[in-house]
Design a protein around this motif. Structure first.
Motif, PDB file in Angstrom:
ATOM      1  N   ARG A 131       0.841  -1.201   0.000  1.00 15.28           N
ATOM      2  CA  ARG A 131       0.000   0.000   0.000  1.00 15.28           C
ATOM      3  C   ARG A 131       0.877   1.254   0.000  1.00 15.28           C
ATOM      4  O   ARG A 131       0.529   2.262  -0.613  1.00 15.28           O
ATOM      5  N   LEU A 132       2.001   1.168   0.706  1.00 13.01           N
ATOM      6  CA  LEU A 132       2.912   2.322   0.769  1.00 13.01           C
ATOM      7  C   LEU A 132       3.717   2.491  -0.515  1.00 13.01           C
ATOM      8  O   LEU A 132       3.974   3.613  -0.954  1.00 13.01           O
ATOM      9  N   TYR A 133       4.140   1.360  -1.071  1.00 10.77           N
ATOM     10  CA  TYR A 133       5.043   1.378  -2.234  1.00 10.77           C
ATOM     11  C   TYR A 133       4.465   0.444  -3.300  1.00 10.77           C
ATOM     12  O   TYR A 133       4.951  -0.681  -3.478  1.00 10.77           O
ATOM     13  N   PRO A 134       3.416   0.892  -3.998  1.00 12.95           N
ATOM     14  CA  PRO A 134       2.756  -0.015  -4.956  1.00 12.95           C
ATOM     15  C   PRO A 134       3.753  -0.551  -5.989  1.00 12.95           C
ATOM     16  O   PRO A 134       4.455   0.237  -6.635  1.00 12.95           O
ATOM     17  N   PRO A 151       5.179   9.757   1.032  1.00 13.53           N
ATOM     18  CA  PRO A 151       6.600  10.036   1.172  1.00 13.53           C
ATOM     19  C   PRO A 151       7.454   8.839   0.771  1.00 13.53           C
ATOM     20  O   PRO A 151       7.113   7.699   1.046  1.00 13.53           O
ATOM     21  N   GLY A 152       8.567   9.150   0.114  1.00  8.56           N
ATOM     22  CA  GLY A 152       9.487   8.112  -0.335  1.00  8.56           C
ATOM     23  C   GLY A 152      10.923   8.605  -0.234  1.00  8.56           C
ATOM     24  O   GLY A 152      11.218   9.545   0.510  1.00  8.56           O
ATOM     25  N   VAL A 153      11.788   7.971  -1.021  1.00  6.94           N
ATOM     26  CA  VAL A 153      13.233   8.235  -0.930  1.00  6.94           C
ATOM     27  C   VAL A 153      13.544   9.709  -1.209  1.00  6.94           C
ATOM     28  O   VAL A 153      14.322  10.348  -0.489  1.00  6.94           O
ATOM     29  N   CYS A 154      12.919  10.253  -2.273  1.00  3.87           N
ATOM     30  CA  CYS A 154      13.263  11.638  -2.652  1.00  3.87           C
ATOM     31  C   CYS A 154      12.701  12.643  -1.643  1.00  3.87           C
ATOM     32  O   CYS A 154      13.309  13.702  -1.416  1.00  3.87           O
ATOM     33  N   ASP A 155      11.560  12.319  -1.023  1.00  5.46           N
ATOM     34  CA  ASP A 155      11.035  13.213   0.025  1.00  5.46           C
ATOM     35  C   ASP A 155      11.969  13.233   1.232  1.00  5.46           C
ATOM     36  O   ASP A 155      12.149  14.276   1.868  1.00  5.46           O
ATOM     37  N   ALA A 156      12.526  12.068   1.553  1.00  8.30           N
ATOM     38  CA  ALA A 156      13.446  12.009   2.694  1.00  8.30           C
ATOM     39  C   ALA A 156      14.668  12.881   2.423  1.00  8.30           C
ATOM     40  O   ALA A 156      15.147  13.603   3.308  1.00  8.30           O
ATOM     41  N   LEU A 157      15.157  12.851   1.167  1.00  3.86           N
ATOM     42  CA  LEU A 157      16.315  13.682   0.819  1.00  3.86           C
ATOM     43  C   LEU A 157      15.926  15.163   0.801  1.00  3.86           C
ATOM     44  O   LEU A 157      16.694  16.019   1.265  1.00  3.86           O
ATOM     45  N   ALA A 158      14.731  15.463   0.292  1.00  2.80           N
ATOM     46  CA  ALA A 158      14.253  16.861   0.309  1.00  2.80           C
ATOM     47  C   ALA A 158      14.151  17.356   1.750  1.00  2.80           C
ATOM     48  O   ALA A 158      14.508  18.504   2.054  1.00  2.80           O
ATOM     49  N   GLY A 159      13.699  16.492   2.639  1.00  2.00           N
ATOM     50  CA  GLY A 159      13.606  16.858   4.053  1.00  2.00           C
ATOM     51  C   GLY A 159      14.980  17.125   4.649  1.00  2.00           C
ATOM     52  O   GLY A 159      15.182  18.089   5.400  1.00  2.00           O
TER      53      GLY A 159
END
Ligand SMILES: [Zn+2]
Length: 288
Positions: free
Chosen positions: A19-22, A114-122
């Motif tokens: 559900r989080l990572y289709p 949220p995923g990998v790129c959001d974590a880096l943006a954060g």
């Protein structure tokens, strides 16, 4: 610290992860999802890591994990043997013998929100964050701005305080004292996105695995101007996602009244061990 949880069936943990990572949002060349494990097996402790290396599998085993969630797939290309005569075979055998299910969320975790790129943006402390590029309705990478402009040096210095340390450090192409505000990010290897970075008007692009020719050509095209480039390391930029994956999985399970114990891998799976001979003047560069 572990608390008492009622074990879930692996199928419930997998359903939450999907559900989080289709899986259907993964790139066509990718191989995501369950690698080892029986959907009926119980899961109490989930271990999160970037890479399913032998050392990571051993760490998961020693911790008593029943499920190892990694960003990178163990088996991306065809294999003809999982005997212990190869490292991958040893990995698969060890996972099976120790009843550890392995699950990979790779390009589907890159594009998730949220995923990998959001974590880096954060980690870059970006605000007003949106996709860097939309392909077939799916947002890839992220672009946003700093709350207030920083010099390139201060921006990268601040980023370095939240990234895990790797032997190679962080490489920067651009003048250290230039002010930057608009920042594009892609976790992991990102030199496919230079056109999108330019179109987005980014002052700086944070990604990893940047090679000599793409970087040199991009700096030549920029004539010393923006976008400046930051190679923050493949493992380091993706490691940031582990905490996000952990909290998202717990949130997803919590919404259904279940929970699990979780660990984040403590091992550095960046393959480089040390650096010799790096230039010490960080304010000069042939093309910057
Ligand atoms: Zn990666």
């Amino acid at each position: 610290m572990e608390v008492d949880v009622s074990p879930l069936q692996l199928r419930e943990a997998v359903a939450a992860l999907e559900r989080l990572y289709p899986p259907d949002t993964a790139s066509s060349w990718d191989r995501v999802g369950l690698v080892t494990g029986d959907l009926d097996q119980p899961v109490s402790l989930v271990h999160f890591a970037v890479d399913p290396t032998l050392a990571v599998i051993e760490e998961a085993r020693a911790a008593g994990a029943d499920l190892l969630v990694t960003h990178h797939p163990l088996l991306l290309r065809g294999v003809h043997s999982v005997a212990t005569t190869s490292a991958k075979g040893t990995s698969v055998t060890s996972l099976i013998l120790n009843q550890i299910a392995l699950y990979a969320a790779h390009t589907n975790a890159d594009v998730a929100s949220p995923g990998v790129c959001d974590a880096l943006a954060g980690a870059c402390a970006l605000v007003d964050v949106g996709p860097l590029e939309i392909v077939d309705g799916v947002g890839h990478g992220r672009v946003g701005r700093l709350a207030s402009p920083l010099t390139l040096r201060d921006f990268v210095q601040r980023l370095s305080t939240v990234l895990p340390k790797a032997a190679g450090g962080i490489r920067v192409a651009g003048p250290a004292d230039a002010l930057v505000s608009r920042v594009a990010v892609v976790g992991g290897a990102g030199d496919d996105f230079f056109d999108a970075v330019r179109s987005a008007g980014a002052d700086v692009y944070v990604t990893a695995d940047l090679r000599h020719h793409p970087v040199l050509e991009a700096r030549e095209e920029a004539r010393g101007g923006t976008p400046y480039l930051v190679d923050a390391g493949h493992w380091a930029t993706e490691w940031l996602w582990l905490e996000s994956a952990r909290s998202e999985l717990l949130r997803e399970l919590g919404a259904r009244g279940t929970s699990l114990n979780t660990h984040i891998c403590t091992l550095r799976t960046d393959p480089w061990d040390f650096v010799i001979g790096a230039a010490t003047n960080n304010n000069t560069g042939g093309t910057s």
